[in-house]
Design a protein around this motif. Structure first.
Motif, PDB file in Angstrom:
ATOM      1  N   UNK A 180       0.851  -1.194   0.000  1.00  0.00           N
ATOM      2  CA  UNK A 180       0.000   0.000   0.000  1.00  0.00           C
ATOM      3  C   UNK A 180       0.887   1.245   0.000  1.00  0.00           C
ATOM      4  N   UNK A 181       0.614   2.142  -0.956  1.00  0.00           N
ATOM      5  CA  UNK A 181       1.393   3.373  -1.063  1.00  0.00           C
ATOM      6  C   UNK A 181       0.455   4.565  -1.111  1.00  0.00           C
ATOM      7  N   UNK A 182       0.823   5.633  -0.407  1.00  0.00           N
ATOM      8  CA  UNK A 182       0.039   6.864  -0.485  1.00  0.00           C
ATOM      9  C   UNK A 182       0.761   7.861  -1.400  1.00  0.00           C
ATOM     10  N   UNK A 183      -0.039   8.449  -2.270  1.00  0.00           N
ATOM     11  CA  UNK A 183       0.520   9.299  -3.328  1.00  0.00           C
ATOM     12  C   UNK A 183       1.373  10.443  -2.773  1.00  0.00           C
ATOM     13  N   UNK A 184       0.968  11.006  -1.658  1.00  0.00           N
ATOM     14  CA  UNK A 184       1.685  12.178  -1.113  1.00  0.00           C
ATOM     15  C   UNK A 184       2.620  11.800   0.042  1.00  0.00           C
ATOM     16  N   UNK A 185       2.868  10.516   0.229  1.00  0.00           N
ATOM     17  CA  UNK A 185       3.756  10.095   1.322  1.00  0.00           C
ATOM     18  C   UNK A 185       5.156  10.659   1.074  1.00  0.00           C
ATOM     19  N   UNK A 186       5.623  11.532   1.977  1.00  0.00           N
ATOM     20  CA  UNK A 186       6.936  12.176   1.798  1.00  0.00           C
ATOM     21  C   UNK A 186       8.071  11.156   1.786  1.00  0.00           C
ATOM     22  N   UNK A 187       7.825   9.982   2.395  1.00  0.00           N
ATOM     23  CA  UNK A 187       8.883   8.964   2.453  1.00  0.00           C
ATOM     24  C   UNK A 187       9.130   8.305   1.093  1.00  0.00           C
ATOM     25  N   UNK A 188       8.233   8.539   0.139  1.00  0.00           N
ATOM     26  CA  UNK A 188       8.474   8.028  -1.220  1.00  0.00           C
ATOM     27  C   UNK A 188       9.637   8.757  -1.891  1.00  0.00           C
ATOM     28  N   UNK A 189      10.027   9.886  -1.337  1.00  0.00           N
ATOM     29  CA  UNK A 189      11.127  10.646  -1.934  1.00  0.00           C
ATOM     30  C   UNK A 189      10.615  11.668  -2.941  1.00  0.00           C
ATOM     31  N   UNK A 190      11.552  12.432  -3.511  1.00  0.00           N
ATOM     32  CA  UNK A 190      11.134  13.576  -4.344  1.00  0.00           C
ATOM     33  C   UNK A 190      10.471  13.144  -5.649  1.00  0.00           C
TER      34      UNK A 190
END
Ligand SMILES: [Zn+2]
Length: 365
Positions: free
Chosen positions: A302-312
Motif C-alpha cells: 500500500x502506497x500513499x501518493x503524497x507520502x513524503x517517504x516516497x522521496x522527491x
C-alpha cells in the motif's frame, strides 16, 4: 533580530554518496528468469541478509511464555497479554486479540491468525491493539489509523500485536517515562548504537523476534498456520517486509507505507530512523529485491501518493521497486498474488489494504 550570517557555503557529502550508490553493481539483485534460478537466488540472498543484519549473532532460547492478564473490550474482543523470551533475557510483550465470533480456516477449523506489527509514534503495540486509554494513543490511532490489529479482530481474525524492541514496554532507558514524547516514541537510535558496533542491526533484531513469535504461535498447535498473515504500517511495514522475506511461514502480508527505492528514500532522505539502515545493504540490494523474496505468497503493497517517504520522485520511486517484485511473481504465474493499492494523501494506513488478501479466504480455506 536576525542572526549574523556566519556560513557562506555548505560543503555536504550527499552528492558523492549518491555517486557511490550509483557505482554499486547490486550484484545480488533479483535477476532470475526461472523458478529454479529464483530458488537458488532466494537461498543466497537470505544467507546474505542473515549476515548483513547480524542475525548470525542472535542467541536462540526457550520462549518461557508468561501470561499477564486479560480484559474484554466493549466490542467483545478478549485482549490477552503475555510475554515471551526471544533472546536470553530479552522479552517481547504481546497482546493477543480473540474475537467472540472467530473466523476459522474452513479445512482445519483453526482460527485465521495475523500478526499486526507496530511502527513509530504509536506507543508500540498499544495503538495497534486499539488500547484507547491514553489521549496520545487515541491521537496516534486517529492520525495514522494505527489500530489495524484491533480492526482485524473486529472482523473475526485472531491477532497477535507484539511490542518490537525499542517501543512500548521495550523502550531503552533513554525514553522511560509516561510523557507523550517518551511514551509514543522508540529507542531505535540507542539500539542501533549498541547493535552496530557488535555487528548487529535493529532490523535484524526485529525480524528475529517476529520469527520467534511465529515459532511460539506454531508450537501452540491451535492456530491456523496455512494462511498465517502479517500486516504493518510504516516501521511495521518495514518489519513485515523483512519478516516475510526471511520467513516462509508468513503466508500473506500487507506492507503499508514502506516500499520505495533506497537511493531517494533512505540515502537522500537521510534523516530517517536508524532502524532502516543496514551496513553494506545498498551495495547488494534495493528494497524491491527484498520484496521479491516474498514471491509467490500473497502480498499487498500500500502506497500513499503524497507520502513524503516516497522521496522527491513520489510514486515513480515506488513503482520501480514494485516492478522488481512483479517480475518475481510472474515467474510463478501468480501476478494476482501481488496487489499494489494506491491511496491519496500522506503517510497513513488505509484499511483498503486488507481487502485483496482477506477476499482470498474463501479460495484457500
Ligand atoms: Zn526506528
Amino acid at each position: 533580530m536576525d542572526q549574523e550570517k556566519h556560513t557562506e557555503h555548505y560543503y555536504t557529502c550527499l552528492s558523492l554518496m549518491q555517486q557511490k550508490f550509483d557505482r554499486c553493481k547490486r550484484e545480488d539483485r533479483f535477476l532470475a528468469e526461472s523458478v529454479e534460478e529464483f530458488t537458488v537466488w532466494k537461498k543466497r540472498v537470505r544467507d546474505l541478509l542473515t549476515e548483513l543484519t547480524g542475525q548470525r549473532n542472535m542467541i536462540p532460547c526457550e520462549a518461557l511464555p508468561v501470561d499477564e492478564g486479560e480484559e474484554k473490550t466493549k466490542d467483545g474482543i478478549l485482549r490477552k497479554k503475555f510475554r515471551i523470551q526471544t533472546e536470553p533475557g530479552v522479552y517481547m510483550p504481546c497482546y493477543l486479540l480473540i474475537p467472540e465470533d472467530k473466523k476459522l480456516n474452513k479445512t482445519n477449523k483453526k482460527p485465521l491468525t495475523f500478526l499486526a506489527l507496530p511502527g513509530h509514534l504509536g506507543g508500540g503495540k498499544e495503538s495497534v491493539a486499539g488500547k484507547r486509554d491514553r489521549p496520545d494513543i487515541v491521537k496516534a490511532i486517529e492520525q495514522f489509523h494505527y489500530d489495524y490489529g484491533y480492526q482485524l479482530a473486529l472482523q473475526g481474525y485472531t491477532v497477535f500485536c507484539p511490542d518490537c524492541r525499542g517501543f512500548g514496554e521495550r523502550r531503552e532507558e533513554a525514553l522511560w517515562g509516561e510523557e507523550e514524547e517518551k511514551y509514543l516514541n522508540g529507542t531505535c537510535y540507542n539500539l542501533s548504537h549498541m547493535a552496530e558496533a557488535l555487528g548487529e542491526t535493529v532490523i535484524g533484531m526485529l525480524s528475529w523476534d517476529i520469527s520467534r513469535l511465529v515459532d511460539f504461535i506454531e508450537q501452540q498447535g491451535i492456530y491456523d498456520m496455512e494462511q498465517l498473515g502479517c500486516i504493518g504500517f510504516s516501521g511495521g511495514g518495514m518489519q513485515t517486509l523483512w519478516s516475510a522475506a526471511q520467513d516462509d511461514r508468513i503466508k500473506r502480508c500487507v506492507i503499508s507505507g514502506y516500499m520505495y527505492g533506497y537511493r531517494d528514500s533512505l540515502l537522500e532522505l537521510n534523516g530517517n530512523c536508524n532502524c532502516n539502515y543496514v551496513p553494506h545493504l545498498f551495495e547488494h540490494l534495493d528494497m524491491g529485491d527484498i520484496g521479491a523474496l516474498i514471491a509467490p505468497r500473497q502480498v499487498v503493497i500500500q502506497s500513499c501518493r503524497k507520502d513524503h517517504l516516497n522521496g522527491r520522485r513520489g510514486l515513480t520511486n515506488v513503482y520501480e521497486q514494485v516492478d522488481t517484485m512483479k517480475k518475481a511473481y510472474r515467474l510463478f504465474g501468480r501476478e494476482d498474488f501481488l496487489f499494489h493499492d494506491i491511496q491519496e494523501g500522506g503517510h497513513c494506513w488505509h484499511e483498503e489494504a486488507l481487502l485483496p488478501i482477506l477476499n482470498e479466504d474463501c479460495n484457500q480455506g
